[in-house]
Design an enzyme around this catalytic site. Structure first.
Site, PDB file in Angstrom:
ATOM      1  N   ARG A  42       0.664   2.273 -10.526  1.00 40.81           N
ATOM      2  CA  ARG A  42       0.910   3.101  -9.335  1.00 40.81           C
ATOM      3  C   ARG A  42       2.418   3.146  -9.121  1.00 40.81           C
ATOM      4  O   ARG A  42       3.018   2.176  -8.661  1.00 40.81           O
ATOM      5  CB  ARG A  42       0.211   2.509  -8.106  1.00 40.81           C
ATOM      6  CG  ARG A  42       0.444   3.295  -6.817  1.00 40.81           C
ATOM      7  CD  ARG A  42      -0.295   2.607  -5.665  1.00 40.81           C
ATOM      8  NE  ARG A  42      -0.105   3.318  -4.416  1.00 40.81           N
ATOM      9  CZ  ARG A  42       0.906   3.094  -3.558  1.00 40.81           C
ATOM     10  NH1 ARG A  42       1.821   2.181  -3.845  1.00 40.81           N
ATOM     11  NH2 ARG A  42       0.995   3.781  -2.438  1.00 40.81           N
ATOM     12  N   SER A 111     -10.226   4.803  -2.492  1.00 38.47           N
ATOM     13  CA  SER A 111      -9.775   4.147  -1.266  1.00 38.47           C
ATOM     14  C   SER A 111     -10.636   4.602  -0.090  1.00 38.47           C
ATOM     15  O   SER A 111     -10.955   5.788   0.025  1.00 38.47           O
ATOM     16  CB  SER A 111      -8.315   4.508  -0.979  1.00 38.47           C
ATOM     17  OG  SER A 111      -7.478   4.079  -2.029  1.00 38.47           O
ATOM     18  N   LYS A 140       3.060   0.876   1.352  1.00 44.38           N
ATOM     19  CA  LYS A 140       2.392   2.116   1.756  1.00 44.38           C
ATOM     20  C   LYS A 140       2.557   2.242   3.270  1.00 44.38           C
ATOM     21  O   LYS A 140       1.676   1.827   4.034  1.00 44.38           O
ATOM     22  CB  LYS A 140       0.920   2.089   1.332  1.00 44.38           C
ATOM     23  CG  LYS A 140       0.261   3.463   1.309  1.00 44.38           C
ATOM     24  CD  LYS A 140      -1.060   3.371   0.575  1.00 44.38           C
ATOM     25  CE  LYS A 140      -1.943   4.575   0.688  1.00 44.38           C
ATOM     26  NZ  LYS A 140      -1.403   5.868   0.493  1.00 44.38           N
TER      27      LYS A 140
END
Length: 208
Positions: A42, A111, A140
């Protein structure tokens, strides 16, 4: 994917910004040696070509250590590097479409922040859900926190494996164990440490 619960145990998500000038591949390899069971690439700030290059190199590395390898969002890159699967968020392509593209033998993770999203993920064919953020997280900044009650509701209602994510560290792990998730997705709590091998070992011991 019958061993999905086992491979979710210590789920490392990459973030080269945290590593700064340290060797990206060495830090990831050391963490894998220490006990990481699943790795997700990611890299929100990487260009497409850089992301592809990292995916190919990490695919080789994860094969070497027999660790499952997941790509965040980018179904095309997951297919190009023959990753084990794809993880998508709520604003990405839906799990049903991901499944259509990558086939039935690959892993699809989604998610989820509430029961409705978790239900949809399961109905769309997800193999596991990532629930969070459990705590505030710098990786995040727009992540909304999920209460313990919501996690318990999801766990009791949705019968697919679940991994917790978001601000998890060794100081709050004991509290989270009561939620009986199948694993923990970790970013900075491992990657910010100089010795990612030793830190992963600590996590494996602490998870039990």
């Amino acid at each position: 994917m019958n061993n999905i619960k086992e491979i979710l145990k210590l789920y490392l998500v990459t973030d080269s910004d945290i590593l700064k000038d340290r060797d990206f591949y060495k830090c990831i390899e050391d963490a894998i040696k220490g006990g990481v069971t699943m790795l997700q690439l990611r890299e929100k700030n990487a260009s497409g070509s850089e992301f592809l290059e990292k995916s190919i190199k990490l695919r080789e590395l994860t094969r070497k250590y027999n660790v499952s390898f997941i790509i965040n969002d980018r179904v095309d890159i997951a297919m190009l590097c023959d990753a084990d699967g794809v993880h998508v968020g709520q604003s990405d392509i839906d799990a049903k479409s991901v499944r259509r593209l990558i086939g039935k033998d690959k892993i699809v993770g989604v998610s989820a922040r509430d029961l409705k999203e978790a239900h949809k993920a399961k109905n769309d064919g997800a193999d596991y859900i990532g629930v969070g953020a459990m705590y505030a997280t710098l990786t995040k900044v727009d992540a909304k926190s999920v209460s313990f009650d919501i996690v318990k509701e999801i766990k009791e209602t949705i019968d697919i494996p679940m991994v917790l994510i978001g601000g998890i560290d060794l100081n709050n792990l004991e509290k989270l164990k009561s939620l009986k998730s199948d694993g923990y997705a970790i970013v900075s709590a491992i990657l910010k440490k100089q010795d990612t091998y030793l830190e992963s070992k600590k996590w494996i011991e602490s998870i039990g």
